[in-house]
Structure formats: structure tokens, C-alpha cells
Design a protein around this motif. Structure first.
Motif, PDB file in Angstrom:
ATOM      1  N   TRP A 108      57.790   4.896 -26.200  1.00 38.13           N
ATOM      2  CA  TRP A 108      58.443   4.952 -28.056  1.00 38.13           C
ATOM      3  C   TRP A 108      57.486   3.673 -28.701  1.00 38.13           C
ATOM      4  O   TRP A 108      57.137   2.485 -27.942  1.00 38.13           O
ATOM      5  CB  TRP A 108      59.851   4.648 -28.078  1.00 38.13           C
ATOM      6  CG  TRP A 108      60.797   4.856 -26.825  1.00 38.13           C
ATOM      7  CD1 TRP A 108      61.371   4.897 -25.293  1.00 38.13           C
ATOM      8  CD2 TRP A 108      61.507   6.212 -27.073  1.00 38.13           C
ATOM      9  NE1 TRP A 108      61.980   6.102 -24.883  1.00 38.13           N
ATOM     10  CE2 TRP A 108      61.573   6.469 -26.500  1.00 38.13           C
ATOM     11  CE3 TRP A 108      61.012   7.537 -27.837  1.00 38.13           C
ATOM     12  CZ2 TRP A 108      63.180   7.856 -25.868  1.00 38.13           C
ATOM     13  CZ3 TRP A 108      61.996   8.308 -28.481  1.00 38.13           C
ATOM     14  CH2 TRP A 108      62.767   8.614 -26.670  1.00 38.13           C
TER      15      TRP A 108
ATOM     16  N   LYS B 140      57.597   0.548 -30.760  1.00 33.73           N
ATOM     17  CA  LYS B 140      58.074  -0.370 -31.482  1.00 33.73           C
ATOM     18  C   LYS B 140      57.525  -1.208 -32.171  1.00 33.73           C
ATOM     19  O   LYS B 140      57.438  -0.663 -33.137  1.00 33.73           O
ATOM     20  CB  LYS B 140      58.138  -1.508 -29.922  1.00 33.73           C
ATOM     21  CG  LYS B 140      57.505  -1.016 -28.507  1.00 33.73           C
ATOM     22  CD  LYS B 140      58.854  -1.080 -28.295  1.00 33.73           C
ATOM     23  CE  LYS B 140      58.702   0.032 -26.681  1.00 33.73           C
ATOM     24  NZ  LYS B 140      60.521   0.655 -26.297  1.00 33.73           N
TER      25      LYS B 140
ATOM     26  N   ASP C 119      61.167   3.670 -31.231  1.00 35.63           N
ATOM     27  CA  ASP C 119      62.265   3.767 -30.045  1.00 35.63           C
ATOM     28  C   ASP C 119      63.919   3.802 -30.356  1.00 35.63           C
ATOM     29  O   ASP C 119      63.912   3.751 -31.766  1.00 35.63           O
ATOM     30  CB  ASP C 119      62.403   2.416 -29.743  1.00 35.63           C
ATOM     31  CG  ASP C 119      62.674   1.894 -27.969  1.00 35.63           C
ATOM     32  OD1 ASP C 119      63.286   2.879 -28.026  1.00 35.63           O
ATOM     33  OD2 ASP C 119      62.523   0.977 -27.927  1.00 35.63           O
TER      34      ASP C 119
END
Ligand SMILES: Cc1cc2nc3c(=O)[nH]c(=O)nc-3n(C[C@H](O)[C@H](O)[C@H](O)COP(=O)(O)OP(=O)(O)OC[C@H]3O[C@@H](n4cnc5c(N)ncnc54)[C@H](O)[C@@H]3O)c2cc1C
Length: 487
Positions: free
Chosen positions: A321, A323, A378
Motif C-alpha cells: 500500500w 503510505k 493504504d
């Protein structure tokens, strides 16, 4: 003070009807006329693990408490306010008030359960009777488990099991007490200097006051909850199964924030819906199933206390994911939050959220898919933004649904099923009424131009509308590639 003093703690149960703790305390007071009943709301942002409320929820809470205070006063019960660690506050007030009994509705996250267990232990050590009652669910989470003895990870068998247990009739409101709430309030305040006024809880936004859109859209409180429920039963319930996916028309119940703050119980909602017709229809069944999803989300959180911080399926914690510590991702995230992605349905949803504290369920799925798949960010970033901005931000439904869309959750949509926001717009907002309402830069265009532009760009047709942050086809392929590399 009198011989027995019952202190009622209000938390996620801001109502007077179908409230077992309130009924139990008032029932005792009716049977023992020398008993006193007091109520307390503690704004607890200090107990470890308890998640501080987001801005929109704080706004809602303030208004809900205004009404609760008035309703309790009509029952003869003064409601007091305090801020701090819940257990400490109750402990510090109990001696000066001579509390003999505590009553509360149960909560279901781990930090809350631990805090309530500690309170019970403390009360016992002081010779105070502590009574807890069923809280804001249809069934207590520990009453429902599969034959394997574990917990349900798939919705359908969960809901089948819950439905088989049936749903109870809700309780009414208690009879008013003869005690004088104003006199009691004065007496208590003299003894407890730490008590605050509702205003001193400082729940409302001031600098700036961004709550105009929320005020216009919502009526927080038990009366608003009952009105919304009645309005739904008399109106949108018929046709709910068919219409619920179309964001331009108000075709759902809008009960989520009322349920979130316990202004109405799910038992009351299902009872009213069930009573409105003689046989279950596709509409009532579909609606009950949605309330069932709420219950399922709580079941998941009960068994997975870190659902808002950790992937339900552990292997997903290694998914790459994006960030927010990377400046490029920060910019993408910021544009998503503000509704400036250049994708009309996504922007409409994010702007509806910002303005009203709410977003239609179909659009929530689309914006969540766009964030986690097209932008590859994310899901926890999105979950946090929703937590801060939704009036119905919920400790269970929010993380469970985010994880459902992201692919890491229980019974989740597979990651490779990526919502195409353009196709979704054409299908669920064919006339682009929802988009036009929330994206004024496109309001002068026809629906055909809006949907075509979402694919091909708007150019001079809408010079003020942002260009797409990412190419939808390319970003979809990148997401699928990231998934297949990780798998
Ligand atoms: C990414 C994402 C985040 C979400 N976050 C929240 C949240 O923080 N709080 C919240 O209450 N709902 C959340 N939902 C679920 C759903 O979007 C809302 O419950 C629904 O839009 C509320 O509108 P309504 O009351 O008119 O729903 P209705 O269609 O009238 O449904 C009736 C009730 O059923 C429950 N419900 C409906 N759909 C769901 C669902 N998918 N999951 C759990 N319960 C459901 C709600 O309590 C709702 O009030 C989220 C969904 C997604 C996709």
C-alpha cells in the motif's frame, strides 16, 4: 442524598426508549421511592485504546446530548457531564454522591470492555452494585458462534444464525420519576466541582465553524431518529431493494448516524419495519439484511479488536500500500479528500461527505476502491478520513467496510474486482443528477457529456474542472500488476 443512589452511565446509547439500563434504574426507583437516579456522560479521550471521536461525530454528539439532557429531565433525571478517563471519573464522583448502584449499556470494543470490566471490579471493591445490560446490537456477540466454536467470518451464515434466533420487541420509555431534576442538579454540582456543562466539553467546531452543511442536513437526537425511521417506513421502504443503489434519490433510511449514537436501537428499527407490513417483502428483507451487515461488522470487531489498524487477513499486511509519508502520495490523498481527482463520481462523493458528513453507500464503495486500487494508497488513510468526516463514523462498520473494499477484510470483495467509477456513474447516476449536484463545474453539461468526459476528458467544455490525477485504465493495470507480484 437518599439511601440508594443509582448512577446511569450514557455512552453509545443516547436515547430513552428501548434502554434496559434506564428502565432497570427507574424501575428500582419506582419501587423504592427514597432512591435517587442520576445520569452521567463522560467524554473519555484518555482511556488507552479508546479512539477519540472525529470532528463530524463530535458535532453530532453535542446535539444528541442536548436532546438527551432534555428528555432525561422530563423523566426527572439530571444528566451531568465530565471529561477524562471514564473509570477514574466515576470513581471520583461516587463517594461524594454516595453512589450505591451503577448501571450501563455494554460496549463491544476491547478497550471499552476492559474499561468497563475494571469499573465493575472497582465497584465491587467499594460495595457498589454494578449492572450492565445489552447495548447497541441485536444480539450479544458472544451469543452467536458457528459450530466450529470460532467466530463467523462470512456474512451469510452469520445472518442466517442471527435471524434464526429472532428479534425481540423493543421496550418503551420509562415512567417519569417524581424527583426534581433541577434541585438534584444544584445539590450534585455543589458537591462535585469537576462536573462540566455540555458546552465545556467543547464538542462544536468554532475556528472555523464548518458545520453549516451538517446543520442543514441532519436532526441529531432521539426525536430525529424516530422521525427518520417513521419517514422511511412510510416512504422509501417500498422500493428500497430496487432503489437503494442510486445516489441521486433519497431512497435509503439515513438511520446510520442515529444507530451509531444509539439514538434508536436496531431492535426498534427492525420492529417498526416488520410491523409496517403483514408479510416480509424483498424490500423489508433487503433492509433487514443491511442492518445485519452492521451487526456482522460488530461481530468482526468484537473478535478482531484491531480491525481499524490491522488487516483482517494477516497476509495483506505485506501488500505494498502507498503510505502518506511520500510527498507524491500525500498530494494524491489530499486531492481525493477534497474531491479534486478529476473523476466526477469520486469527486461528487467526497464533496458530499465534506459538506454533509454523509456519503451514499454505493459511492463510498467507489471512492474507497479508487483510493486503494487506482491510487494504490493504504485503506487506513481512507478509513481515518472517513472517521473524521462521517457523522455515522463507526468503530466497526467503517474499518470492516474499508477492508471489504480493499480486499483484506472478512468475506471481502476480491482485490482484482476494481470498481470502474465511470461505468458506476453511468449505471447508478445515469442522468448525472448526483454528479451535477456536487460538482458544479460540470453542472452545465448534459449527462452524456459528463459520462463521456469522464472517459475522454472535458477540455474546453469544463475548464474549471481538474484533470484526472491518474489514467483509470493504466492505474487499474498497475494495481493488478502490484497484486499479482505480491500474491
Ligand atoms: C468504505 C465504507 C465505509 C463505511 N463506513 C461506515 C461507517 O463508518 N458507519 C456506518 O454506519 N456505515 C458505514 N458504511 C456502510 C454504509 O455505507 C452506511 O451504513 C449507509 O450508507 C448508511 O446509510 P443509510 O442509513 O441510509 O443506510 P440504509 O441503506 O438505510 O441501511 C440501513 C442500516 O443498515 C446498516 N448498513 C447498511 N449498509 C451497511 C454496510 N455496508 N455495513 C454496515 N452496516 C450497513 C446501517 O446501520 C444503515 O443505517 C461504510 C461503507 C463503506 C463502503
Amino acid at each position: 442524598m437518599t439511601t440508594s443512589v443509582h448512577l446511569l452511565l450514557f455512552r453509545e446509547d443516547l436515547r430513552t426508549r428501548d434502554h434496559r439500563a434506564l428502565l432497570a434504574a427507574t424501575d428500582l426507583a419506582h419501587r423504592h421511592p427514597d432512591a435517587t437516579v442520576l445520569a452521567l456522560y463522560v467524554l473519555d479521550e484518555e482511556t488507552e485504546g479508546i479512539r477519540p471521536l472525529g470532528g463530524a461525530s463530535r458535532w453530532w454528539l453535542h446535539h444528541s446530548l442536548v436532546e438527551l439532557q432534555e428528555s432525561l429531565e422530563n423523566l426527572g433525571i439530571p444528566l451531568f457531564f465530565a471529561r477524562g478517563q471514564g473509570t477514574d471519573i466515576v470513581a471520583s464522583l461516587s463517594a461524594p454522591l454516595g453512589v450505591t448502584h451503577l448501571h450501563w449499556s455494554r460496549r463491544y470494543t476491547l478497550p471499552e470492555r476492559s474499561a468497563d470490566a475494571a469499573l465493575k471490579t472497582w465497584a465491587k471493591s467499594q460495595g457498589i452494585e454494578a449492572h450492565s445490560y445489552a447495548g447497541h446490537l441485536l444480539h450479544e456477540p458472544w451469543e452467536v458462534s458457528p459450530a466450529s466454536g470460532d467466530f463467523y467470518k462470512v456474512f451469510t451464515p452469520f445472518w442466517k444464525a442471527i435471524s434464526a434466533q429472532g428479534f425481540r420487541e423493543p421496550y418503551g420509555a420509562p415512567e417519569p420519576l417524581t424527583q426534581n431534576p433541577a434541585a438534584l442538579s444544584q445539590e450534585v454540582r455543589k458537591q462535585c466541582a469537576t462536573l462540566l456543562s455540555l458546552e465545556e466539553l467543547d464538542l462544536l467546531p468554532t475556528r472555523p465553524d464548518w458545520s453549516g452543511g451538517l446543520k442543514q442536513r441532519w436532526t441529531p437526537g432521539e426525536k430525529g431518529a424516530l422521525a427518520a425511521c417513521n419517514e422511511f417506513v412510510d416512504g422509501n421502504l417500498e422500493g428500497y431493494a430496487r432503489e437503494r443503489d442510486f445516489p441521486a434519490a433519497p431512497s435509503t433510511s439515513f438511520l446510520s448516524p442515529h444507530l451509531r449514537f444509539g439514538e434508536i436501537s436496531p431492535a426498534t428499527v427492525l420492529y417498526r419495519v416488520g410491523r409496517s407490513i403483514s408479510v416480509m417483502t424483498t424490500d423489508t428483507t433487503r433492509f433487514a439484511t443491511e442492518v445485519g451487515w452492521r451487526e456482522f461488522c460488530w461481530h468482526l470487531v468484537f473478535h478482531n479488536p484491531e480491525l481499524h489498524e490491522k488487516e483482517f487477513r494477516a497476509e495483506w499486511s505485506h501488500f505494498p500500500w502507498g503510505k502518506a509519508d511520500n510527498p507524491e502520495n500525500k498530494e494524491l490523498f489530499h486531492a481525493w479528500c477534497r474531491g479534486l481527482t478529476g473523476v466526477p463520481l469520486v469527486d461528487a462523493g467526497m464533496r458530499e461527505l465534506w459538506e454533509t458528513g454523509y456519503m451514499h453507500n454505493r459511492v463510498r464503495m467507489v471512492v474507497a476502491s479508487y483510493l486503494t486500487k487506482n491510487l494504490l494508497l493504504d485503506w487506513k488513510l481512507g478509513e481515518k478520513w472517513f472517521w473524521d468526516t462521517l457523522v455515522d463514523a463507526d468503530l466497526a462498520s467503517n474499518p470492516a467496510n474499508w477492508q471489504w473494499v480493499a480486499g483484506s477484510g472478512a468475506d471481502a470483495a476480491p482485490y482484482f474486482r476494481i470498481f470502474n467509477p465511470v461505468t458506476q456513474g453511468k449505471k447508478f447516476d445515469e442522468e448525472a443528477r448526483y454528479i451535477k449536484r456536487w460538482v458544479p463545474e460540470l453542472a452545465h453539461l448534459s449527462a452524456v457529456e459528463i459520462h463521456r468526459g469522464a472517459e475522454q476528458g472535458y477540455g474546453v467544455l469544463a475548464p474549471d474542472y481538474p484533470s484526472p490525477l491518474v489514467d483509470l485504465k493504466f492505474s487499474r493495470q498497475e494495481a493488478l500488476a502490484a497484486y499479482s507480484d505480491w500474491k
